[in-house]
Design a protein around this motif. Structure first.
Motif, mmCIF file in Angstrom:
data_model
loop_
_atom_site.group_PDB
_atom_site.id
_atom_site.type_symbol
_atom_site.label_atom_id
_atom_site.label_comp_id
_atom_site.label_asym_id
_atom_site.label_seq_id
_atom_site.Cartn_x
_atom_site.Cartn_y
_atom_site.Cartn_z
ATOM 1 N N UNK A 1 36.443 20.736 -69.001
ATOM 2 C CA UNK A 1 36.037 21.127 -70.353
ATOM 3 C C UNK A 1 35.974 22.644 -70.512
ATOM 4 N N UNK A 2 35.460 23.310 -69.487
ATOM 5 C CA UNK A 2 35.346 24.767 -69.565
ATOM 6 C C UNK A 2 36.720 25.420 -69.589
ATOM 7 N N UNK A 3 37.644 24.902 -68.809
ATOM 8 C CA UNK A 3 39.006 25.441 -68.813
ATOM 9 C C UNK A 3 39.669 25.227 -70.179
ATOM 10 N N UNK A 4 39.441 24.072 -70.771
ATOM 11 C CA UNK A 4 40.002 23.798 -72.096
ATOM 12 C C UNK A 4 39.370 24.693 -73.165
ATOM 13 N N UNK A 5 38.059 24.879 -73.052
ATOM 14 C CA UNK A 5 37.367 25.749 -74.014
ATOM 15 C C UNK A 5 37.922 27.167 -73.940
ATOM 16 N N UNK A 6 38.065 27.671 -72.718
ATOM 17 C CA UNK A 6 38.579 29.021 -72.526
ATOM 18 C C UNK A 6 40.024 29.129 -73.037
ATOM 19 N N UNK A 7 40.818 28.094 -72.804
ATOM 20 C CA UNK A 7 42.191 28.086 -73.295
ATOM 21 C C UNK A 7 42.252 28.102 -74.816
ATOM 22 N N UNK A 8 41.352 27.363 -75.450
ATOM 23 C CA UNK A 8 41.317 27.326 -76.915
ATOM 24 C C UNK A 8 40.922 28.695 -77.485
ATOM 25 N N UNK A 9 39.971 29.358 -76.827
ATOM 26 C CA UNK A 9 39.569 30.708 -77.254
ATOM 27 C C UNK A 9 40.756 31.665 -77.163
ATOM 28 N N UNK B 1 45.878 43.733 -76.682
ATOM 29 C CA UNK B 1 44.661 42.921 -76.535
ATOM 30 C C UNK B 1 45.010 41.451 -76.316
ATOM 31 N N UNK B 2 46.006 40.957 -77.049
ATOM 32 C CA UNK B 2 46.413 39.557 -76.886
ATOM 33 C C UNK B 2 46.908 39.300 -75.461
ATOM 34 N N UNK B 3 47.670 40.243 -74.919
ATOM 35 C CA UNK B 3 48.170 40.095 -73.553
ATOM 36 C C UNK B 3 47.038 40.162 -72.525
ATOM 37 N N UNK B 4 46.069 41.061 -72.755
ATOM 38 C CA UNK B 4 44.938 41.174 -71.845
ATOM 39 C C UNK B 4 44.101 39.895 -71.839
ATOM 40 N N UNK B 5 43.855 39.342 -73.014
ATOM 41 C CA UNK B 5 43.076 38.107 -73.113
ATOM 42 C C UNK B 5 43.813 36.962 -72.432
ATOM 43 N N UNK B 6 45.137 36.899 -72.596
ATOM 44 C CA UNK B 6 45.935 35.852 -71.951
ATOM 45 C C UNK B 6 45.843 35.958 -70.427
ATOM 46 N N UNK B 7 45.947 37.190 -69.916
ATOM 47 C CA UNK B 7 45.869 37.390 -68.467
ATOM 48 C C UNK B 7 44.479 37.054 -67.935
ATOM 49 N N UNK B 8 43.444 37.467 -68.638
ATOM 50 C CA UNK B 8 42.078 37.160 -68.218
ATOM 51 C C UNK B 8 41.835 35.652 -68.207
ATOM 52 N N UNK C 1 43.997 33.237 -67.782
ATOM 53 C CA UNK C 1 44.676 32.610 -66.642
ATOM 54 C C UNK C 1 43.883 32.817 -65.354
ATOM 55 N N UNK C 2 43.349 34.035 -65.186
ATOM 56 C CA UNK C 2 42.566 34.339 -63.982
ATOM 57 C C UNK C 2 41.302 33.498 -63.917
ATOM 58 N N UNK D 1 40.528 30.701 -65.548
ATOM 59 C CA UNK D 1 40.781 29.265 -65.453
ATOM 60 C C UNK D 1 41.030 28.870 -63.999
ATOM 61 N N UNK D 2 41.737 29.731 -63.272
ATOM 62 C CA UNK D 2 41.981 29.465 -61.863
ATOM 63 C C UNK D 2 40.685 29.516 -61.066
ATOM 64 N N UNK D 3 39.852 30.517 -61.359
ATOM 65 C CA UNK D 3 38.582 30.656 -60.645
ATOM 66 C C UNK D 3 37.629 29.508 -60.982
ATOM 67 N N UNK D 4 37.659 29.069 -62.239
ATOM 68 C CA UNK D 4 36.799 27.947 -62.635
ATOM 69 C C UNK D 4 37.188 26.686 -61.876
ATOM 70 N N UNK D 5 38.477 26.496 -61.677
ATOM 71 C CA UNK D 5 38.930 25.319 -60.950
ATOM 72 C C UNK D 5 38.441 25.284 -59.512
ATOM 73 N N UNK D 6 38.100 26.457 -58.960
ATOM 74 C CA UNK D 6 37.652 26.524 -57.557
ATOM 75 C C UNK D 6 36.134 26.515 -57.405
#
Length: 317
Positions: free
Chosen positions: A43-51, A99-106, A108-109, A111-116
């Protein structure tokens, strides 16, 4: 001319994105039947992706909403540069892509950390950190967003000129009858009042001649001085870069001294364009004064002036 929606601040964009994230979580909560810890991370990964998706959509849309400077004619480009600043506008729009590129990169980072993550506390810490980093990126462009909102307010008042159309600019001192003349020639309804500088923007009207459109610009009143204010610079740009010919309006009732009106007329003529002379308020002067202006080459009738304009158009074709 350019109908650009309001540019939202960094806080508004973040609030909007967070709401989109909450909505996404609600949509998915009932769909997930996984183990509690795995479900929370998903859920947190999906929330972050939606943001991230909402912010990317909002930020990259700004470039599409603003006019492409490279596609504008010389007059519009110079007007943008004078009132807004071409380089400043390019920089502000580029910052939204950054800013859009920075938010996209953050995203991705994180979401990976949340998965771990292994604990609820660790997940909560990463959630807060992700939002904090995203908010920081948006704060870095908040000044640029504010600038873009100011810019779009100026752009909406730009004249809606048609390219490759014969254009006549009406020039003269403030309150000499330029807007009234535009109304007579085109049936447009510019603001008219009995005080100087009523016209603060470039009003545009047009009329048809043998299936061809002729457009006229009512320029803000200009004073015969070397240092021009912002309103006068708009008029100067229209005379220099938009007009094919110029109609210069004299006011024989002399709200400004005739000597000053003559001096401004000479400056307008030095632009190297054909200048038609028109005398306004003919009904307020005596016959002798009227004849004196006619001897100077001034037209005193709007219908006669319209004929002179169409003759000039025929020569232009």
């Amino acid at each position: 001319m350019f109908a650009i929606p309001e540019v939202k601040s960094a806080d508004q964009l973040l609030d909007e994105a967070i709401k989109r994230g909450v909505k996404r979580v609600r949509e998915l909560r009932q769909q997930l039947r996984a183990e509690r810890g795995t479900k929370a991370k998903a859920l947190e990964r999906e929330r972050l992706g939606a943001i991230q998706q909402q912010l990317k959509k909002s930020l990259t849309a700004l470039s599409a909403r603003f006019p492409s400077i490279d596609q504008q004619d010389e007059f519009t480009t110079r007007l943008i540069d004078e009132l807004i600043g071409v380089d400043r506008l390019r920089k502000a729009l580029a910052s939204t892509w950054w800013a859009a590129e920075q938010v996209t990169a953050l995203t991705a980072t994180f979401k990976k950390r949340i998965g771990a993550t292994r604990t609820k506390e660790e997940l909560l810490t990463l959630k807060r950190a992700a939002l904090g980093r995203i908010a920081s990126v948006l704060k870095q462009i908040d000044t640029q967003l504010s600038f873009l909102d100011d810019a779009r307010k100026l752009l909406r008042d730009f004249p809606a000129l048609k390219k490759d159309t014969f254009t006549v600019a009406i020039a003269g001192f403030p309150n000499v009858g330029k807007s009234t003349l535009l109304r007579k020639l085109t049936q447009s309804t510019p603001t008219v009042a009995a005080y100087p500088f009523t016209t603060k923007k470039l009003n545009v009207g047009s009329f048809m001649h043998r299936h061809n459109r002729i457009q006229l610009i009512d320029t803000p009143g200009t004073l015969a001085r070397d240092k021009m204010n912002l309103i006068e610079r708009k008029a100067d740009l229209a005379l220099r870069y938009a007009a094919h010919i110029i109609v210069y309006v004299y006011d024989p009732t002399e709200p400004y001294a005739l000597e000053e009106q003559e001096r401004l007329a000479r400056r307008v003529k030095r632009l190297g364009k054909d200048v038609l002379l028109y005398m306004s308020k003919a009904d307020l002067i005596d016959a002798q004064t009227r004849r004196r202006f006619e001897q100077k080459g001034c037209c005193t009738d709007a219908h006669e002036l319209k004929k002179q304009i169409t003759d000039a158009f025929e020569e232009w074709l």
